[in-house]
Design an enzyme around this catalytic site. Structure first.
Site, PDB file in Angstrom:
ATOM      1  N   HIS A   9      -2.245  -5.610   1.750  1.00 36.29           N
ATOM      2  CA  HIS A   9      -3.450  -6.341   1.329  1.00 36.29           C
ATOM      3  C   HIS A   9      -3.138  -7.544   1.059  1.00 36.29           C
ATOM      4  CE1 HIS A   9      -7.521  -7.065   0.182  1.00 36.29           C
ATOM      5  NE2 HIS A   9      -7.302  -7.714  -1.139  1.00 36.29           N
ATOM      6  N   GLU A  57      -9.730 -10.855  -7.629  1.00 32.76           N
ATOM      7  CA  GLU A  57      -8.710  -9.770  -7.344  1.00 32.76           C
ATOM      8  C   GLU A  57      -7.341 -10.038  -8.301  1.00 32.76           C
ATOM      9  OE1 GLU A  57      -7.525  -9.394  -3.297  1.00 32.76           O
ATOM     10  OE2 GLU A  57      -9.959  -8.926  -2.690  1.00 32.76           O
ATOM     11  N   LYS A  72       0.881  -1.386  -0.008  1.00 32.23           N
ATOM     12  CA  LYS A  72       0.034   0.028   0.071  1.00 32.23           C
ATOM     13  C   LYS A  72       0.764   1.203  -0.028  1.00 32.23           C
ATOM     14  CE  LYS A  72      -3.954  -2.151   2.165  1.00 32.23           C
ATOM     15  NZ  LYS A  72      -5.247  -1.847   3.168  1.00 32.23           N
ATOM     16  N   TYR A 110     -12.515  -2.519  -4.088  1.00 34.48           N
ATOM     17  CA  TYR A 110     -13.046  -2.649  -2.658  1.00 34.48           C
ATOM     18  C   TYR A 110     -14.497  -2.660  -2.757  1.00 34.48           C
ATOM     19  CZ  TYR A 110      -8.384  -2.335  -0.273  1.00 34.48           C
ATOM     20  OH  TYR A 110      -7.071  -2.500  -0.020  1.00 34.48           O
ATOM     21  N   ASN A 149      -1.985   0.127   6.746  1.00 27.84           N
ATOM     22  CA  ASN A 149      -1.615  -1.139   7.370  1.00 27.84           C
ATOM     23  C   ASN A 149      -0.636  -1.777   6.328  1.00 27.84           C
ATOM     24  OD1 ASN A 149      -3.665  -1.945   5.323  1.00 27.84           O
ATOM     25  ND2 ASN A 149      -4.765  -3.383   6.850  1.00 27.84           N
TER      26      ASN A 149
HETATM   27  P1  CMP Z   1      -7.711  -4.336   3.607  1.00 27.96           P
HETATM   28  O1  CMP Z   1      -7.065  -5.889   3.644  1.00 27.96           O
HETATM   29  O2  CMP Z   1      -6.756  -3.646   2.382  1.00 27.96           O
HETATM   30  O3  CMP Z   1      -9.224  -4.395   3.327  1.00 27.96           O
HETATM   31  C1  CMP Z   1     -10.138  -3.365   3.448  1.00 27.96           C
HETATM   32  C2  CMP Z   1      -9.380  -2.369   4.249  1.00 27.96           C
HETATM   33  O4  CMP Z   1     -10.163  -1.379   5.013  1.00 27.96           O
HETATM   34  C3  CMP Z   1      -8.404  -2.882   5.343  1.00 27.96           C
HETATM   35  O5  CMP Z   1      -7.326  -3.602   4.661  1.00 27.96           O
HETATM   36  C4  CMP Z   1      -8.162  -1.722   6.313  1.00 27.96           C
HETATM   37  O6  CMP Z   1      -6.840  -1.024   5.819  1.00 27.96           O
HETATM   38  C5  CMP Z   1      -9.302  -1.168   6.067  1.00 27.96           C
HETATM   39  N1  CMP Z   1     -10.048  -0.962   7.332  1.00 27.96           N
HETATM   40  C6  CMP Z   1     -10.904  -2.101   7.424  1.00 27.96           C
HETATM   41  N2  CMP Z   1     -11.573  -1.653   8.614  1.00 27.96           N
HETATM   42  C7  CMP Z   1     -11.456  -0.521   8.862  1.00 27.96           C
HETATM   43  C8  CMP Z   1     -11.788   0.471   9.819  1.00 27.96           C
HETATM   44  N3  CMP Z   1     -13.041  -0.033  10.702  1.00 27.96           N
HETATM   45  N4  CMP Z   1     -11.514   1.757   9.671  1.00 27.96           N
HETATM   46  C9  CMP Z   1     -10.778   2.195   8.756  1.00 27.96           C
HETATM   47  N5  CMP Z   1     -10.175   1.342   7.938  1.00 27.96           N
HETATM   48  C10 CMP Z   1     -10.375   0.088   7.882  1.00 27.96           C
END
Ligand code: CMP
Length: 141
Positions: free
Chosen positions: A116, A127, A10, A50, A113
């Site tokens: 993904h 995906e 990311k 998403y 984070n």
């Molecule tokens: P990812 O695995 O990319 O899939 C969806 C993303 O949404 C997840 O990683 C997080 O980075 C983000 N995400 C999930 N839950 C929350 C939340 N409650 N608040 C903000 N971001 C979120």
């Protein structure tokens, strides 16, 4: 079973020069990088990726973050790669991620984070195809 899974490094990780460190984790775990590219998604591309999260309270922030800079997208191939890659990443929120996982070591927050990964065989198929044509993937054994 040898599986393929979709991985994204990311914007927060690309921005902090962590591409190589994160790729090293994949290769150390015997997850082979069989396709890869750097892209900068626009809102439409990120929203489509998403789509399952559309309507959730964090959706707009998620799309804004994922379009804030370039990402690396790659296909990882290996034995049980979908679950093994998820273990390697650690829990979505880095505060919950086990020591030694990618998110524990590199992620900044739930939103920022760092990586993904596909969460099931069905989402992996969708995906991978969302970013790569068949002739851009180079399976090896
Ligand atoms: P990812 O695995 O990319 O899939 C969806 C993303 O949404 C997840 O990683 C997080 O980075 C983000 N995400 C999930 N839950 C929350 C939340 N409650 N608040 C903000 N971001 C979120």
């Amino acid at each position: 079973t040898i599986e393929k899974t979709l991985s994204i490094v990311k914007p927060d990780a690309v921005d902090r020069n962590l591409i190589g460190a994160i790729y090293q984790r994949f290769e150390n775990a015997d997850l082979k990088i069989v396709a890869a590219k750097m892209i900068h998604m626009n809102a439409e591309k990120a929203q489509g990726f998403y789509a399952e999260h559309e309507g959730k309270p964090f959706f707009a922030d998620l799309v804004e973050f994922m379009t804030s800079g370039p990402v690396m997208v790659q296909v990882l191939e290996g034995e049980s790669s979908i679950t093994r890659y998820r273990e390697l990443m650690g829990k979505t929120n880095p505060e919950d991620a086990a020591c030694g996982t990618i998110r524990s070591d590199f992620a900044l927050s739930l939103r920022h984070n760092s990586v993904h990964g596909s969460d099931s065989p069905e989402s992996a198929a969708r995906e991978v195809a969302y970013f790569f044509a068949d002739d851009e993937i180079f399976p090896r054994s």
